[in-house]
Design an enzyme around this catalytic site. Structure first.
Site, PDB file in Angstrom:
ATOM      1  CD  GLU A 222      -2.401  -1.272   2.816  1.00 27.97           C
ATOM      2  OE1 GLU A 222      -2.765  -0.172   3.310  1.00 27.97           O
ATOM      3  OE2 GLU A 222      -2.574  -2.361   3.385  1.00 27.97           O
ATOM      4  CD  GLU A 333      -9.272   2.828   5.277  1.00 24.32           C
ATOM      5  OE1 GLU A 333      -9.536   2.245   6.354  1.00 24.32           O
ATOM      6  OE2 GLU A 333      -8.321   2.491   4.536  1.00 24.32           O
TER       7      GLU A 333
END
Length: 412
Positions: A222, A333
């Site tokens: 990520e 997010e």
């Protein structure tokens, strides 16, 4: 930064992230005072031991205007090599090859302001010499905010009875593809400085490359940009990477806060602030992130940010990702810890996707490296929004807008 859950057949297996609050036991009696003194000494010792592990000896240290200290550490003495699988690792100073269709110089063309180089505040006061890498120094207060020295820089996700993430806490607006094997991806995202309501809430724009299933085995790579006061001690936007080999249970961390990611670049400090942000209805600043598997070399996963080969995740630290990824995701997010309603934490620019160019956050120039080792645009993608009235996404094929303000009349 767990992969999102939702209508996708694997999103439901993502775990819930829990944040630990640091507390001190009140001293109300002589007996308690003695216990707490021992507790304090033990905690202090644990913190000091962890600081020694995290902060490698520096050949040069640079005080950044934003308060960070950047240590220039010998490239061969970086934290990665504390990993038991990397004890005899031979560092790779460049990838053996780039994917077909990949232009080494194309990462300079990242936005309307593509002539602007990527800089960080600490560059104003110096640079790290060749043969070293820049590492943001961890301070005692960083560990105390985390509440656990051992878990500092790591994420812990826990499933509920249905093995689902609590959608009242983790909220996503993402685009994903999972119809192939994947050996890399690229994405360009514009940089913002979103407001966060509470120190233990974060807001991020990122990519995920994942393999496996939560509850069995999940590997992830990520990276992107985030605001996270609990981790960093301020609300600056910072560039980050993350990885895990076991669904966030015992392996992986942000940046270089544990052994794993091998850095080779002496200019970009992971976890450090960025200098430029996009401005609403004005100039936009974007960064392009590349990840690819060096299939003609040792199979390591390389990271390039803008025009810099930053480093790599050695293939040996993964189980499933040692072969390929099965999911690629891009998007935003946030964490919502407002128990009395919805948080005012923003995603991206803090404006909804339909506001479009120069106002909403974007991802563009999306590509994947597919099972044929070819660089191509996304296909058969799926969008997912946890709470569309709070944060949303609009996909235009290879480009999407996303974001939102959080709490508003339609998102109470």
């Amino acid at each position: 930064m767990a992969p999102p859950c939702g209508s996708g057949r694997r999103w439901s297996r993502v775990a819930k992230m829990t944040f630990y609050l640091f507390f001190l036991i009140p001293m109300s009696s002589a007996g308690n005072r003695n216990t707490n003194t021992i507790f304090g000494k033990k905690q202090k010792l644990e913190v000091q031991q962890q600081l020694k592990r995290l902060n490698k000896p520096a050949l040069k240290s640079i005080k950044s205007p934003d308060g960070d200290i950047i240590d220039c550490v010998d490239i061969n003495k970086q934290p990665a090599f504390d990993h038991p699988l990397l004890k005899n690792h031979t560092i790779q100073m460049r990838p053996s090859s780039y994917p077909e269709g990949f232009s080494v110089n194309e990462s300079n063309d990242v936005s309307s302001n593509s002539e602007l180089k990527f800089t960080q505040p600490w560059h104003l006061n110096g640079r790290c010499p060749e043969g070293t890498i820049p590492i943001r120094r961890t301070k005692e207060e960083d560990l105390l905010r985390a509440g656990s020295a051992a878990n500092f820089g790591r994420k812990k996700y826990h499933t509920n009875a249905q093995n689902k993430v609590d959608l009242n806490i983790h909220e996503h607006a993402v685009l994903s593809e999972n119809v192939d094997k994947y050996y890399g991806m690229l994405a360009e995202m514009n940089a913002w400085n979103p407001h966060t309501q509470f120190s233990n809430e974060f807001s991020l724009s990122q990519f995920w490359m994942t393999a496996g299933d939560y509850g069995q085995d999940l590997d992830t790579i990520e990276g992107g940009m985030m605001v996270y006061e609990r981790l960093y001690g301020d609300t600056n936007t910072r560039v980050f990477v993350y990885w895990t080999d076991d669904a966030y249970e015992n392996t992986g961390c942000y940046n270089l806060l544990c052994p794993g990611f091998v850095q080779i670049d002496n200019q970009i400090a992971m976890g450090a602030s960025i200098n430029r942000y996009s401005h609403y209805d004005s100039n936009q600043f974007a960064l392009k992130f590349y990840v690819w598997k060096d299939v003609n070399g040792r199979g390591d996963w390389w990271l390039k940010i803008k025009d810099r080969d930053v480093g790599y995740w050695p293939s040996s630290i993964f189980s499933i990702l040692s072969d390929s990824a099965s999911f690629v995701r891009w998007g935003g997010e946030v964490v919502n810890f407002n128990l009395d309603g919805h948080t005012t934490t923003q995603m991206g620019s803090g404006h909804f996707a339909e506001e479009g160019p120069r106002k909403a956050s974007f991802f563009k120039n999306l590509h994947v490296i597919d099972g044929r080792q070819l660089l191509r645009g996304p296909q058969n993608t799926v969008t997912f929004m946890t709470k569309p009235n709070c944060y949303n996404i609009l996909d235009y094929g290879g480009l999407f807008y996303f974001g939102g303000p959080g709490k508003n009349p339609n998102c109470p």
